[in-house]
Write a protein that holds these residues in place. Structure first.
Motif, mmCIF file in Angstrom:
data_model
loop_
_atom_site.group_PDB
_atom_site.id
_atom_site.type_symbol
_atom_site.label_atom_id
_atom_site.label_comp_id
_atom_site.label_asym_id
_atom_site.label_seq_id
_atom_site.Cartn_x
_atom_site.Cartn_y
_atom_site.Cartn_z
ATOM 1 N N ASP A 8 2.055 -24.759 -3.131
ATOM 2 C CA ASP A 8 2.233 -23.789 -4.208
ATOM 3 C C ASP A 8 0.908 -23.105 -4.498
ATOM 4 O O ASP A 8 -0.088 -23.774 -4.801
ATOM 5 C CB ASP A 8 2.769 -24.434 -5.483
ATOM 6 N N THR A 9 0.902 -21.776 -4.380
ATOM 7 C CA THR A 9 -0.268 -20.961 -4.708
ATOM 8 C C THR A 9 0.141 -19.820 -5.638
ATOM 9 O O THR A 9 -0.418 -18.734 -5.587
ATOM 10 C CB THR A 9 -0.914 -20.399 -3.420
ATOM 11 N N PRO A 66 8.214 -16.815 -9.526
ATOM 12 C CA PRO A 66 7.261 -15.735 -9.651
ATOM 13 C C PRO A 66 5.857 -16.252 -9.936
ATOM 14 O O PRO A 66 5.660 -17.418 -10.244
ATOM 15 C CB PRO A 66 7.793 -14.922 -10.825
ATOM 16 N N GLY A 67 4.909 -15.353 -9.810
ATOM 17 C CA GLY A 67 3.523 -15.715 -10.032
ATOM 18 C C GLY A 67 2.606 -14.618 -9.564
ATOM 19 O O GLY A 67 3.004 -13.457 -9.452
ATOM 20 N N ASN A 68 1.392 -15.005 -9.267
ATOM 21 C CA ASN A 68 0.376 -14.079 -8.802
ATOM 22 C C ASN A 68 0.816 -13.439 -7.484
ATOM 23 O O ASN A 68 1.142 -14.139 -6.528
ATOM 24 C CB ASN A 68 -0.938 -14.854 -8.631
ATOM 25 N N PHE A 69 0.828 -12.124 -7.431
ATOM 26 C CA PHE A 69 1.318 -11.375 -6.276
ATOM 27 C C PHE A 69 0.652 -11.836 -4.982
ATOM 28 O O PHE A 69 1.327 -12.205 -4.020
ATOM 29 C CB PHE A 69 1.066 -9.877 -6.507
ATOM 30 N N THR A 70 -0.680 -11.850 -4.944
ATOM 31 C CA THR A 70 -1.397 -12.238 -3.731
ATOM 32 C C THR A 70 -1.226 -13.719 -3.448
ATOM 33 O O THR A 70 -1.023 -14.123 -2.301
ATOM 34 C CB THR A 70 -2.894 -11.879 -3.855
ATOM 35 N N GLY A 71 -1.273 -14.550 -4.482
ATOM 36 C CA GLY A 71 -1.105 -15.986 -4.288
ATOM 37 C C GLY A 71 0.238 -16.325 -3.666
ATOM 38 O O GLY A 71 0.330 -17.174 -2.774
ATOM 39 N N LEU A 72 1.295 -15.659 -4.118
ATOM 40 C CA LEU A 72 2.623 -15.904 -3.537
ATOM 41 C C LEU A 72 2.638 -15.578 -2.055
ATOM 42 O O LEU A 72 3.186 -16.323 -1.242
ATOM 43 C CB LEU A 72 3.690 -15.067 -4.251
ATOM 44 N N ILE A 74 0.155 -15.570 0.022
ATOM 45 C CA ILE A 74 -0.655 -16.548 0.761
ATOM 46 C C ILE A 74 0.166 -17.803 1.047
ATOM 47 O O ILE A 74 0.241 -18.262 2.188
ATOM 48 C CB ILE A 74 -1.941 -16.896 -0.033
ATOM 49 N N GLY A 75 0.780 -18.372 0.022
ATOM 50 C CA GLY A 75 1.544 -19.604 0.193
ATOM 51 C C GLY A 75 2.752 -19.434 1.093
ATOM 52 O O GLY A 75 2.998 -20.246 1.998
ATOM 53 N N VAL A 76 3.522 -18.378 0.861
ATOM 54 C CA VAL A 76 4.726 -18.144 1.663
ATOM 55 C C VAL A 76 4.355 -17.863 3.115
ATOM 56 O O VAL A 76 4.983 -18.388 4.040
ATOM 57 C CB VAL A 76 5.583 -17.011 1.053
ATOM 58 N N SER A 77 3.322 -17.064 3.342
ATOM 59 C CA SER A 77 2.899 -16.770 4.719
ATOM 60 C C SER A 77 2.436 -18.036 5.442
ATOM 61 O O SER A 77 2.764 -18.241 6.608
ATOM 62 C CB SER A 77 1.767 -15.741 4.725
ATOM 63 N N ALA A 78 1.675 -18.865 4.750
ATOM 64 C CA ALA A 78 1.207 -20.113 5.364
ATOM 65 C C ALA A 78 2.390 -21.012 5.721
ATOM 66 O O ALA A 78 2.451 -21.563 6.827
ATOM 67 C CB ALA A 78 0.256 -20.843 4.412
ATOM 68 N N ALA A 164 17.668 -30.295 5.356
ATOM 69 C CA ALA A 164 18.624 -30.683 6.400
ATOM 70 C C ALA A 164 19.700 -29.621 6.642
ATOM 71 O O ALA A 164 20.414 -29.691 7.635
ATOM 72 C CB ALA A 164 19.272 -32.012 6.053
ATOM 73 N N THR A 165 19.813 -28.646 5.739
ATOM 74 C CA THR A 165 20.805 -27.582 5.914
ATOM 75 C C THR A 165 20.086 -26.265 6.163
ATOM 76 O O THR A 165 18.971 -26.056 5.674
ATOM 77 C CB THR A 165 21.708 -27.453 4.668
ATOM 78 N N PRO A 166 20.695 -25.353 6.903
ATOM 79 C CA PRO A 166 20.038 -24.072 7.182
ATOM 80 C C PRO A 166 19.672 -23.331 5.887
ATOM 81 O O PRO A 166 20.479 -23.262 4.960
ATOM 82 C CB PRO A 166 21.084 -23.292 7.980
ATOM 83 N N GLN A 167 18.464 -22.815 5.861
ATOM 84 C CA GLN A 167 17.942 -22.113 4.692
ATOM 85 C C GLN A 167 17.448 -20.732 5.098
ATOM 86 O O GLN A 167 16.969 -20.545 6.219
ATOM 87 C CB GLN A 167 16.756 -22.894 4.101
ATOM 88 N N PRO A 168 17.509 -19.763 4.184
ATOM 89 C CA PRO A 168 16.885 -18.474 4.489
ATOM 90 C C PRO A 168 15.370 -18.637 4.563
ATOM 91 O O PRO A 168 14.815 -19.573 3.974
ATOM 92 C CB PRO A 168 17.290 -17.591 3.304
ATOM 93 N N ARG A 169 14.725 -17.746 5.283
ATOM 94 C CA ARG A 169 13.266 -17.814 5.351
ATOM 95 C C ARG A 169 12.685 -17.637 3.952
ATOM 96 O O ARG A 169 13.154 -16.785 3.192
ATOM 97 C CB ARG A 169 12.713 -16.728 6.271
ATOM 98 N N PRO A 170 11.678 -18.418 3.592
ATOM 99 C CA PRO A 170 11.071 -18.249 2.273
ATOM 100 C C PRO A 170 10.523 -16.835 2.109
ATOM 101 O O PRO A 170 9.986 -16.250 3.054
ATOM 102 C CB PRO A 170 9.928 -19.264 2.270
ATOM 103 N N ALA A 171 10.671 -16.296 0.917
ATOM 104 C CA ALA A 171 10.148 -14.971 0.583
ATOM 105 C C ALA A 171 9.661 -15.003 -0.858
ATOM 106 O O ALA A 171 10.235 -15.699 -1.698
ATOM 107 C CB ALA A 171 11.235 -13.917 0.744
ATOM 108 N N PRO A 172 8.599 -14.260 -1.160
ATOM 109 C CA PRO A 172 8.108 -14.230 -2.537
ATOM 110 C C PRO A 172 9.174 -13.696 -3.496
ATOM 111 O O PRO A 172 9.932 -12.789 -3.165
ATOM 112 C CB PRO A 172 6.917 -13.260 -2.469
ATOM 113 N N LEU A 173 9.221 -14.274 -4.685
ATOM 114 C CA LEU A 173 10.115 -13.824 -5.746
ATOM 115 C C LEU A 173 9.279 -12.989 -6.710
ATOM 116 O O LEU A 173 8.419 -13.512 -7.411
ATOM 117 C CB LEU A 173 10.727 -15.020 -6.486
ATOM 118 N N TYR A 174 9.502 -11.689 -6.678
ATOM 119 C CA TYR A 174 8.796 -10.780 -7.570
ATOM 120 C C TYR A 174 9.757 -10.342 -8.667
ATOM 121 O O TYR A 174 10.803 -9.788 -8.385
ATOM 122 C CB TYR A 174 8.290 -9.545 -6.818
#
Length: 192
Positions: A8-9, A66-72, A74-78, A164-174
């Protein structure tokens, strides 16, 4: 499924939780900036404290905001990059879901936002309302977000349950658009 790494960033910190069989280790490093440079070594240190490396992970969870635009970003990309490189699932978890873990539904969750505002979302058994930005004075009867360590632990728990179940790719929540705006001047003309 173990081990699982949660990241979490979304605020002024790098936070990570390592979920192992029967226990979860969490670490938080407060920082106003520098998350992009610090995150990977921070994660490596947490894994190494248990004699593990990235190759030992079974899944990754990430706080999507939600949170800091750049921080989100960074975490999601990593998380997405690690999951792709390691061929393991990545699970996105909103801060609202993490803060609401263990609370009976319906519940309204409040997360801190800039300029004396809160991000609010009402969680019910059947789903969740759209998140919204509101002045802190309008909060009313809400559950406020736990500290960064408790939040990343909740992200790890939710991600573990979903991995264990298929999930959508993580994406920032703005919840609102970024403060930055594109330049208003026209692009320069290229002469070839």
């Amino acid at each position: 499924m173990t081990p699982l790494l949660a990241i979490d960033t979304s605020a002024a910190h790098c936070a990570a939780a390592l979920r192992l069989e029967g226990r979860t280790l969490a670490r938080v490093e407060p920082m106003a900036k520098g998350q992009a440079e610090r995150l990977m070594p921070f994660l490596e240190e947490l894994l190494a404290s248990e004699g593990l490396g990235f190759k030992d992970l079974a899944a990754i969870g990430v706080g999507c905001g939600p949170g800091n635009f750049t921080g989100l970003r960074i975490g999601v990309s990593a998380a997405r990059g690690l999951a792709l490189g390691l061929s393991i699932p990545a699970v996105g978890v909103s801060g609202f879901e993490a803060a609401g873990l263990g609370h009976p539904r319906p519940v309204t969750i409040a997360l801190p936002a800039p300029r004396d505002h809160l991000w609010l979302q009402r969680l019910a058994e059947a789903g969740a309302e759209a998140p919204r930005l509101a002045p802190a004075s309008e909060a009313g009867d809400v559950r406020h977000a736990p500290d960064a360590e408790a939040l990343v632990r909740a992200i790890a728990e939710i991600a573990h349950d979903r991995a264990a179940t298929p999930q959508p790719r993580p994406a920032p929540l703005y919840v609102r658009p970024a403060d930055a705006a594109p330049p208003r001047d026209p692009a320069p003309v290229l002469i070839g």
